[in-house]
Every structure is written in C-alpha cells, then in structure tokens.
Scaffold this motif. Structure first.
Motif, short mmCIF file in Angstrom:
data_model
loop_
_atom_site.label_atom_id
_atom_site.label_comp_id
_atom_site.label_asym_id
_atom_site.label_seq_id
_atom_site.Cartn_x
_atom_site.Cartn_y
_atom_site.Cartn_z
N ILE A 1 13.07 6.56 17.96
CA ILE A 1 13.27 6.66 19.70
C ILE A 1 12.69 7.75 20.08
N GLU A 2 11.83 7.63 21.02
CA GLU A 2 11.10 8.67 21.95
C GLU A 2 12.38 9.33 22.71
N ILE A 3 12.01 10.80 22.63
CA ILE A 3 13.22 11.44 23.36
C ILE A 3 12.69 12.41 24.63
N SER A 4 13.52 12.41 25.67
CA SER A 4 12.94 13.19 26.78
C SER A 4 13.99 14.46 27.21
N ASP A 5 13.66 15.21 27.68
CA ASP A 5 14.37 16.40 28.28
C ASP A 5 15.80 16.01 29.17
N ASP A 6 15.70 14.92 29.92
CA ASP A 6 16.44 14.63 30.66
C ASP A 6 17.49 13.43 30.42
N LYS A 7 17.28 12.77 29.20
CA LYS A 7 17.86 11.61 28.75
C LYS A 7 18.79 12.04 27.48
N PRO A 8 20.08 11.55 27.51
CA PRO A 8 20.75 12.05 26.31
C PRO A 8 20.52 11.22 25.03
N ILE A 9 20.86 11.79 23.85
CA ILE A 9 20.56 10.97 22.79
C ILE A 9 21.88 10.99 21.97
N VAL A 10 21.82 9.83 21.23
CA VAL A 10 23.22 9.67 20.28
C VAL A 10 22.80 9.95 19.03
N ILE A 11 23.15 10.83 18.12
CA ILE A 11 22.77 11.05 16.86
C ILE A 11 23.99 11.60 15.77
N ASP B 1 0.95 -1.20 0.02
CA ASP B 1 -0.06 -0.39 -0.02
C ASP B 1 0.82 1.26 0.14
N ASN B 2 2.20 1.16 -0.21
CA ASN B 2 3.11 2.32 -0.48
C ASN B 2 3.24 2.87 1.15
N ALA B 3 3.31 1.96 2.03
CA ALA B 3 3.45 2.46 3.31
C ALA B 3 4.73 1.85 3.81
N VAL B 4 5.37 2.30 4.96
CA VAL B 4 6.55 1.71 5.66
C VAL B 4 6.21 1.40 6.96
N PRO B 5 6.52 0.04 7.42
CA PRO B 5 6.04 -0.30 8.58
C PRO B 5 7.36 0.24 9.59
N CYS B 6 6.91 0.94 10.68
CA CYS B 6 7.75 1.35 11.66
C CYS B 6 7.51 1.17 13.17
N VAL B 7 8.61 1.13 13.85
CA VAL B 7 8.37 1.00 15.26
C VAL B 7 8.81 2.09 15.96
N LEU B 8 8.35 2.34 17.30
CA LEU B 8 8.58 3.47 18.25
C LEU B 8 9.04 3.06 19.58
N TYR B 9 10.37 3.13 19.80
CA TYR B 9 10.78 2.56 21.01
C TYR B 9 11.36 3.63 21.94
N GLY B 10 11.57 3.24 23.20
CA GLY B 10 11.93 4.38 24.29
C GLY B 10 10.76 4.86 25.07
N GLY B 11 9.65 4.64 24.83
CA GLY B 11 8.52 4.96 25.87
C GLY B 11 8.33 3.80 26.78
N LYS B 12 6.89 3.59 27.34
CA LYS B 12 6.75 2.58 28.44
C LYS B 12 6.61 1.30 27.37
N GLU B 13 5.94 1.20 26.21
CA GLU B 13 6.10 0.19 25.43
C GLU B 13 6.38 0.49 23.97
N ASN B 14 6.79 -0.27 23.16
CA ASN B 14 6.91 -0.16 21.90
C ASN B 14 5.83 0.04 21.02
N ILE B 15 5.70 0.70 20.15
CA ILE B 15 4.46 0.99 19.38
C ILE B 15 4.75 0.75 17.89
N HIS B 16 3.92 -0.22 17.42
CA HIS B 16 4.06 -0.35 15.93
C HIS B 16 3.27 0.15 15.01
N PHE B 17 3.67 1.16 14.03
CA PHE B 17 2.79 1.91 13.08
C PHE B 17 3.39 1.73 11.73
#
Length: 190
Positions: free
Chosen positions: A91-101, A25-41
């Motif tokens: 990856i979900e980000i927060s104000d107090d947790k460092p990220i690598v980019i 359907d011309n879409a891309v499966p994605c996953v969001l990590y870093g929160g309370k639970e992983n979200i598949h969208f």
C-alpha cells in the motif's frame, strides 16, 4: 521506522498463465494499491524474503522500473504446503493519511511477580496500531515493573503518543502466571 529498498519489474500480462510463469522464474507477483491506479509488478523471491521473515517493521522504498514509491507491506499469501510466498500486496503511503500496521511489543523491566516466583508470559507479540507513518515506532515499549503475581496488562491499559490501538481493549498483552512453587509459597505464607 527503518526503510528497506526493494526493486520490482512491471508485469505486462496478468492472469493465471502469466502468474504461473512469474513464479516459475523464482519471482513473486505483487500489487501496489493506494495510488491513482493499481500497479501489477513482480519481485525477486529472495529479495522479498528479507522483508517478510523479520520481526521488525519496515517502510518499503519500492523502485518499479525507475519510479520510486514509499509503501508498506499489507498482506502476503503463502503456498499451503511449501514455505513459498505466492503473492504480496503493498500500500502506498502519504504524509497525511494514517496507516494500519502491526508493531512488535517489547517488555521493559523486571516484574514484581517474577521476583516472587511467577512466570512472565508475552501473549501478544504484535499490536495493531493506526497512525501517520512518521509517528509509528520500531517497537512498542511496555513497562512491566509493577506487574504482580497473577496480574495482566491489557490493551486498554496502554496508550502511546499519536497512535490508536486497534486490538480489543480486553486482549491480554502480557501476564505473570503462578507457578507451582509460587502457589506453594503463597499457601505456606497464609
């Protein structure tokens, strides 16, 4: 950092068969990590391409069926033959947790070695940094005005406020290489 707004739709089914249907359907499966639970969208392929095919670094404001989350794009997988995105991880980000980019490098100034006939070479287009997302700039500016013929700037020589560089300390960021004309001038001058 600049922010890009993207929308996604929750995936009810997960697995090989459901993933193939999403890609059809011309879409891309994605996953969001870093929160309370992983979200598949899933996300529209053309919308995701705006984020992937750019030299800039973006914060992503994801809207998944009404729920807004601030994220960064962590990883993408491509088809081995076609130029098609197969999967994306956020990856979900927060104000107090460092990220690598990875942040693009921009060279500033005219090197002395280039004035003397050398050729400037940018060896690392992006550097991997770690820090709070509010401290990460759009580009890492490196001043090269004092860079002479045959000299290099390594990662260990650089420092940026509130950022930790994660690349190897001896990795070369940029160099001024000797050209044939510069070698001839140097030999004639001796």
């Amino acid at each position: 950092m600049q922010t890009l707004e993207l929308t996604g739709i929750l995936r009810k089914e997960i697995g090989k068969k459901a993933t193939k249907a999403v890609r059809k359907d011309n879409a891309v499966p994605c996953v969001l990590y870093g929160g309370k639970e992983n979200i598949h969208f899933q996300m529209n392929n053309t919308e995701l391409r705006k984020l992937i095919y750019t030299p800039n670094v973006y914060l992503v404001s994801l809207n998944i069926e009404g729920k807004k989350v601030m994220t960064i794009l962590k990883d993408t997988q491509f088809h081995p033959v076609k130029d098609q995105v197969m999967h994306a991880d956020f990856i979900e980000i927060s104000d107090d947790k460092p990220i690598v980019i990875q942040v693009p490098v921009q060279l500033e100034g005219l090197a002395e070695g280039v004035k003397a006939g050398g050729k400037l070479s940018l060896e690392k287009r992006k550097l991997k940094v770690k820090g709070l997302y509010k401290n990460i700039p759009d580009r890492l500016n490196v001043n090269i005005e004092s860079l002479g013929l045959g000299k290099t700037i390594q990662v260990g020589q650089l420092s940026f406020d509130n950022l930790e560089l994660l690349d190897a300390k001896n990795a070369v960021v940029c160099a001024v290489k000797l050209t044939r004309a510069a070698r001839g001038l140097a030999a004639a001058g001796k």
